[in-house]
Design a protein around this motif. Structure first.
Motif, short mmCIF file in Angstrom:
data_model
loop_
_atom_site.label_atom_id
_atom_site.label_comp_id
_atom_site.label_asym_id
_atom_site.label_seq_id
_atom_site.Cartn_x
_atom_site.Cartn_y
_atom_site.Cartn_z
N MET A 1 58.46 -10.45 11.05
CA MET A 1 58.41 -9.95 10.00
C MET A 1 58.47 -11.32 8.40
O MET A 1 57.85 -11.22 7.69
CB MET A 1 57.86 -8.41 9.27
CG MET A 1 57.29 -7.83 10.46
SD MET A 1 57.53 -5.81 10.35
CE MET A 1 57.01 -5.65 8.34
N THR A 2 59.22 -11.54 8.33
CA THR A 2 59.83 -12.60 7.43
C THR A 2 59.57 -13.87 7.79
O THR A 2 59.51 -14.55 6.91
CB THR A 2 61.55 -12.71 8.10
OG1 THR A 2 61.93 -13.59 9.16
CG2 THR A 2 62.26 -11.32 7.93
N LYS A 3 58.28 -13.97 8.32
CA LYS A 3 57.64 -15.20 8.83
C LYS A 3 58.43 -16.10 8.92
O LYS A 3 58.98 -17.31 7.99
CB LYS A 3 57.00 -15.61 7.01
CG LYS A 3 55.61 -14.58 7.14
CD LYS A 3 54.63 -15.13 6.03
CE LYS A 3 53.53 -14.10 5.54
NZ LYS A 3 52.88 -13.74 4.49
N PRO A 4 59.04 -16.68 9.98
CA PRO A 4 60.38 -17.42 10.43
C PRO A 4 59.99 -19.23 9.61
O PRO A 4 60.53 -19.29 9.32
CB PRO A 4 60.56 -17.24 11.82
CG PRO A 4 59.46 -16.27 12.23
CD PRO A 4 58.84 -15.41 11.29
N LYS A 5 58.90 -19.37 10.42
CA LYS A 5 58.62 -20.86 9.65
C LYS A 5 58.92 -20.80 7.54
O LYS A 5 59.62 -21.75 7.65
CB LYS A 5 57.52 -21.44 9.90
CG LYS A 5 57.86 -21.26 11.58
CD LYS A 5 55.60 -21.75 11.83
CE LYS A 5 55.37 -22.48 13.68
NZ LYS A 5 54.62 -22.63 13.65
N GLN A 6 58.17 -19.74 7.57
CA GLN A 6 58.14 -19.87 6.08
C GLN A 6 59.77 -19.96 5.52
O GLN A 6 59.78 -20.21 4.85
CB GLN A 6 57.28 -18.51 5.22
CG GLN A 6 57.22 -19.03 3.69
CD GLN A 6 56.44 -17.47 3.51
OE1 GLN A 6 55.37 -17.91 3.25
NE2 GLN A 6 57.40 -16.56 2.97
N LEU A 7 60.78 -18.92 6.15
CA LEU A 7 61.26 -18.71 6.07
C LEU A 7 62.85 -19.42 6.26
O LEU A 7 63.28 -20.53 5.63
CB LEU A 7 62.04 -17.61 6.72
CG LEU A 7 63.47 -16.74 6.49
CD1 LEU A 7 64.09 -16.84 5.26
CD2 LEU A 7 64.00 -16.47 7.58
N ALA A 8 62.24 -20.52 6.98
CA ALA A 8 62.96 -21.68 7.38
C ALA A 8 62.98 -23.00 6.35
O ALA A 8 63.86 -23.39 5.77
CB ALA A 8 62.61 -22.58 8.90
N GLY B 1 63.89 -13.65 3.62
CA GLY B 1 63.12 -12.52 4.13
C GLY B 1 62.52 -11.48 4.26
O GLY B 1 61.58 -10.91 4.68
N GLY B 2 63.50 -11.04 3.97
CA GLY B 2 63.73 -9.41 3.57
C GLY B 2 62.51 -9.11 2.52
O GLY B 2 61.42 -8.33 2.83
N VAL B 3 62.50 -10.04 1.40
CA VAL B 3 61.19 -9.11 0.36
C VAL B 3 59.94 -10.04 1.34
O VAL B 3 58.79 -9.16 0.80
CB VAL B 3 61.55 -10.22 -0.61
CG1 VAL B 3 60.14 -10.80 -1.50
CG2 VAL B 3 62.48 -10.17 -1.07
N THR B 4 59.47 -11.20 2.05
CA THR B 4 58.52 -11.21 2.29
C THR B 4 58.16 -10.27 3.30
O THR B 4 57.25 -9.55 3.86
CB THR B 4 58.61 -12.33 3.74
OG1 THR B 4 58.91 -13.88 2.64
CG2 THR B 4 57.54 -13.02 4.26
N ALA B 5 58.79 -9.71 4.07
CA ALA B 5 58.96 -9.03 5.27
C ALA B 5 58.63 -7.18 3.92
O ALA B 5 57.08 -6.11 4.71
CB ALA B 5 59.96 -8.02 5.98
N LEU B 6 58.89 -6.50 3.30
CA LEU B 6 58.69 -6.46 2.53
C LEU B 6 56.45 -5.92 1.96
O LEU B 6 56.54 -4.89 2.07
CB LEU B 6 59.40 -5.48 1.66
CG LEU B 6 59.09 -4.46 0.24
CD1 LEU B 6 58.43 -3.34 1.11
CD2 LEU B 6 59.97 -4.98 -0.89
#
Length: 290
Positions: free
Chosen positions: A14-21, A55-60
């Motif tokens: 849910m954190t969208k790992p590619k975007q988070l990276a 990552g947490g904000v993306t998941a929220l």
């Protein structure tokens, strides 16, 4: 144990790992550009800040948009609309991530924590709750959130904000609308079905192309602004400019004859801009001067 690991993997999804990276690259790049060292404790806290906050904000955001995700084919398989993760499980996990990120940022200094909180406000309140379902210009609010990891990385190294820190965050800010608008263009039928206003849908392909021209041009201008202010970074700015010019040419071809494959060519050149800048600039500023 397997169940816990599976739920953790779904939460991280849910954190969208590619975007988070990519956001983590901007954070580390700004940190090292600001003269940050290899202190393992500080880098550990910064990493927790990035993963927990960005990552947490993306998941929220994903938690709040489950209804939209369940409509669009490209997002139906995400953890919540697919039923792989319950809303309660997601909320607990997301809350833990955001609290962890904010506390880690505060442990570094108040400016890092403030950047994390600004990102939370603009992504969740301004973008998701107030603007996304109402206006095609919502992406301008979301871009503020995307620029905060870079500002936080700079603050972690320098102890505060400064002109260069703001310019680095500005590079991410002016680049991100292109990335988001491209997704909107590529999946415009799905966004239309979900009832989400986007620039390609509301204003057409020419407005999308004009936004891309502005975004790429502004990115180039800002990196040269950093060079002018610092008196270094010429190699990074030159490479970014060469790539940017190729992207601008692709945009102009797309504007004259819009086709999906041309949009792909446009984003092929534009997407690496931010990553290249935030990887090369700290190397050029510090390692090449040793």
């Amino acid at each position: 144990m397997r169940g816990v690991l599976r739920k953790t993997r779904l939460l991280l999804e849910m954190t969208k790992p590619k975007q988070l990276a990519l956001l983590m690259i901007t954070m580390y790049g700004a940190y090292f550009a600001g003269g940050g060292g290899l202190d393992p404790v500080l880098l550990g806290l910064l990493t927790l800040t990035g993963i927990g906050s960005a990552g947490g904000v993306t998941a929220l955001n994903m938690y709040l948009e489950e209804d939209i995700d369940s409509i669009m084919p490209r997002t139906r398989d995400r953890p919540l609309p697919s039923g792989a993760l319950s809303k309660r499980e997601a909320l607990y996990g997301v809350s833990a991530l955001i609290v962890l990120g904010t506390l880690a940022g505060a442990a570094i200094n108040k400016y890092v924590a403030l950047a994390a909180l600004i990102g939370l406000y603009f992504d969740i309140i301004a973008y998701t709750e107030l603007a996304k379902r109402r206006t095609e210009w919502a992406l301008l609010f979301g871009s503020v959130a995307g620029s905060m990891p870079a500002l936080g990385g700079w603050a972690a190294a320098t102890g505060g904000y400064s002109v260069i820190g703001v310019l680095l965050a500005g590079i991410v800010y002016v680049w991100q609308p292109l990335h988001v608008a491209f997704i909107h263009y590529y999946y415009e039928d799905q966004y239309s079905e979900a009832g989400i206003p986007t620039i390609p849908l509301r204003l057409g392909h020419k407005a999308f192309a004009d936004l891309a021209l502005f975004s790429i041009s502004s990115t180039i201008i800002l990196i040269w602004g950093i060079v002018a202010y610092l008196g270094e970074g010429y190699l990074t700015a030159s490479i970014a400019t060469l790539l940017g010019v190729q992207a601008l040419r692709a945009v102009m071809r797309f504007k004259g004859s819009p086709r999906r494959e041309m949009a792909l060519a446009m984003i092929k050149f534009a997407s690496p801009l931010v990553g290249i800048i935030f990887i090369l600039l700290p190397i050029e500023m510090h390692l090449l001067t040793l």
